[in-house]
Design a protein around this motif. Structure first.
Motif, short mmCIF file in Angstrom:
data_model
loop_
_atom_site.label_atom_id
_atom_site.label_comp_id
_atom_site.label_asym_id
_atom_site.label_seq_id
_atom_site.Cartn_x
_atom_site.Cartn_y
_atom_site.Cartn_z
N ASN A 181 0.85 -1.19 0.00
CA ASN A 181 0.00 0.00 0.00
C ASN A 181 0.88 1.24 0.00
OD1 ASN A 181 -2.50 -1.31 -0.05
ND2 ASN A 181 -2.35 -1.73 2.14
N ALA A 182 0.55 2.17 -0.90
CA ALA A 182 1.42 3.33 -1.09
C ALA A 182 0.58 4.59 -1.30
CB ALA A 182 2.32 3.09 -2.31
N ASP A 190 -3.98 7.58 -2.92
CA ASP A 190 -3.74 6.26 -2.31
C ASP A 190 -3.69 5.20 -3.41
OD1 ASP A 190 -3.52 6.81 0.42
OD2 ASP A 190 -5.68 7.15 0.54
N ALA A 191 -2.80 4.23 -3.22
CA ALA A 191 -2.61 3.24 -4.28
C ALA A 191 -2.12 1.92 -3.69
CB ALA A 191 -1.59 3.76 -5.29
N THR A 192 -2.20 0.89 -4.50
CA THR A 192 -1.58 -0.40 -4.14
C THR A 192 -0.56 -0.75 -5.23
OG1 THR A 192 -3.58 -1.14 -3.05
CG2 THR A 192 -2.01 -2.84 -3.65
N THR A 220 5.52 4.19 0.74
CA THR A 220 4.63 3.28 1.49
C THR A 220 3.69 4.11 2.35
OG1 THR A 220 6.32 3.09 3.20
CG2 THR A 220 6.23 1.34 1.57
N SER A 221 2.41 3.68 2.39
CA SER A 221 1.42 4.45 3.15
C SER A 221 1.27 3.92 4.57
CB SER A 221 0.07 4.39 2.44
OG SER A 221 -0.42 3.06 2.45
N ILE A 231 8.49 4.97 3.24
CA ILE A 231 9.66 4.44 2.53
C ILE A 231 9.41 4.55 1.02
CG2 ILE A 231 11.12 2.42 2.17
CD1 ILE A 231 10.33 1.43 4.89
N VAL A 232 10.41 5.01 0.31
CA VAL A 232 10.27 5.19 -1.14
C VAL A 232 10.08 3.84 -1.83
CG1 VAL A 232 11.47 5.91 -3.22
CG2 VAL A 232 11.60 7.32 -1.17
#
Lengths: 274, 167
Positions: A181-182, A190-192, A220-221, A231-232
């Protein structure tokens, strides 16, 4: 001339036996109760792969045509690593600018390198292209546990799945079953992030009028508790937007070059939420 | 002698697969040396011998891969059996049979891994993985397979020949 009439049933019987035995072994060893012994067994191969990796590295260096060429390549790698680290810093600064710093501190992940880290060398890579994992030369004896997060100077590498006494297997972002998840650093979508064996893509929850730009960083979300926030992960390469779609997609360039990863860092003081 | 050769080739192929092979990446795919060895030996010595190599190589690969043990042994056995079936079913050109069998075996091997991942509850996007990995990997292995068959045929010719027992 091979006596096909006899050979065929023999090989079929052998095939059925192997297939049945292997399937039984898969069913038995995938149970969580056997994760420990499974990790220990997997650790048995690590010393051999470490030796071959070193030999291959030496051979690779020897094949560098001339020493100068090898030196230039090493310099290039160093510069690339520095470049990736700088890009990570830029991404984190972008994220920091668009978010509430107090909230980030409260969540305890201002920077991944604020954590206690353990350096490890990559001694082997996954044998197939679907399970894109790496084996590292640190294991249970050094405090590694399943679920721990692995990063590099450039960003997120993945998480530990199997642990032996002195080695561990890390599932990377590009693994076909990896999901992270990011969120995007500047547009805040928001994204995966989904591994596809080679490239990675991102399924994005749309926000009206908001579009992620190419070059924007994804981090990272922390949603789901599997990875710490901030974290990138990678950089948006292409953003696909369709008005009729309920989700949008993006192609992502990973922060790390997983093909040339040689040293990683394991975050020891952050455990995923069970 | 044959068992020693088999053990040597399989161990070498597995070690090189987890160390060297990923760096031979072309268009996102890298060769699967153990699939090449197992399928090549199946074409040279028959399905029975190939299946034995598949079992040994698969169990060794399982030690280096994440997840349960036995998965690669199962996938390689399927690939070897598919290669044996091809060999029995088609009397193709000496170059075409290894090429086609290499591609088919790689597809079978990867489909078994994908199917197992799906069965074990891992969400894998089938179409993107087929496009980005399985298709280029199958092509890569298919191109290398004729050379591997020639190499293994040369090794086989140097070994003392067996009696007439079926292999």
């Amino acid at each position: 001339m091979r006596p096909a009439g006899r050979a065929q049933p023999r090989s079929t019987r052998l095939f059925v036996s192997i297939a049945f035995g292997s399937a039984l072994l898969v069913l038995l060893t995938q149970t969580p109760a056997l994760a420990g012994p499974r990790g220990t067994l997997k650790g048995l191969a690590a010393p051999f792969t470490a030796v071959v990796t070193h030999a291959v590295d030496h051979f690779d260096a020897g094949l560098g045509l001339l020493q100068d060429a090898g030196r230039q390549r090493a310099d290039n790698r160093k510069l690339q690593a520095e470049n990736r680290a700088l890009k990570r810093q830029v991404a984190e600064l972008q994220a920091a600018g668009s978010e509430n710093a107090d909230l980030r501190q409260a969540l305890g992940f201002q920077k991944s390198f604020g954590h206690r880290l353990l350096a490890a060398s990559v001694i082997a890579r996954s044998p197939d292209g679907l399970t894109r994992s790496v084996t590292i030369d640190r294991g249970r004896a050094q405090g590694i546990e399943p679920g721990l997060i692995v990063v590099s100077g450039a960003g997120l590498v993945g998480r530990v799945t199997d642990v032996g006494q002195h080695s561990a297997i890390v599932q990377t972002l590009v693994d076909a079953s990896s999901r992270v998840n990011a969120y995007t650093a500047t547009s805040g979508l928001d994204a995966t992030v989904i591994g596809e064996g080679g490239p990675i893509s991102m399924v994005v929850l749309p926000k009206p009028g908001v579009v992620a730009q190419p070059g924007e960083w994804a981090l990272t979300s922390g949603i789901g508790g599997t990875y710490p926030r901030g974290i990138v992960v990678g950089q948006v390469a292409v953003f696909h937007r369709r008005d009729s779609a309920t989700v949008e997609t993006a192609e992502l360039a990973p922060a790390n070059d997983f093909g040339s990863l040689s040293t990683v860092l394991v975050i020891l003081d952050w455990a995923p939420q069970r | 002698m044959r068992a020693a050769l088999g053990a040597g080739v399989v161990i070498l192929a597995v070690l090189l697969q987890v160390t060297l092979a990923p760096s031979l990446s072309v268009a996102g795919a890298f060769p699967n040396l153990i699939v090449l060895a197992v399928v090549g030996w199946t074409l040279v010595a028959g399905a029975g011998s190939g299946l034995r190599w598949a079992l040994a190589g698969g169990l060794l690969l399982d030690l280096a891969a994440p997840g349960p043990l036995g998965l690669h042994a199962l996938a390689l056995a399927m690939a070897a059996y598919a290669a044996g079936w091809c060999q029995r079913s088609f009397h193709a050109e000496p170059l075409l049979l290894p090429f086609a069998t290499g591609a088919l075996a790689t597809v079978v091997y990867n489909l078994v891994l994908l199917g197992a991942a799906d069965t074990l509850g891992q969400n894998v996007l089938l179409v993107p993985v087929l496009q980005s990995w399985v298709a280029p990997a199958a092509l890569y292995d298919a191109v290398l397979m004729p050379a591997v068959v020639l190499l293994l045929r040369g090794l086989d010719a140097r070994l003392p020949q067996r009696s007439a027992a079926p292999r």
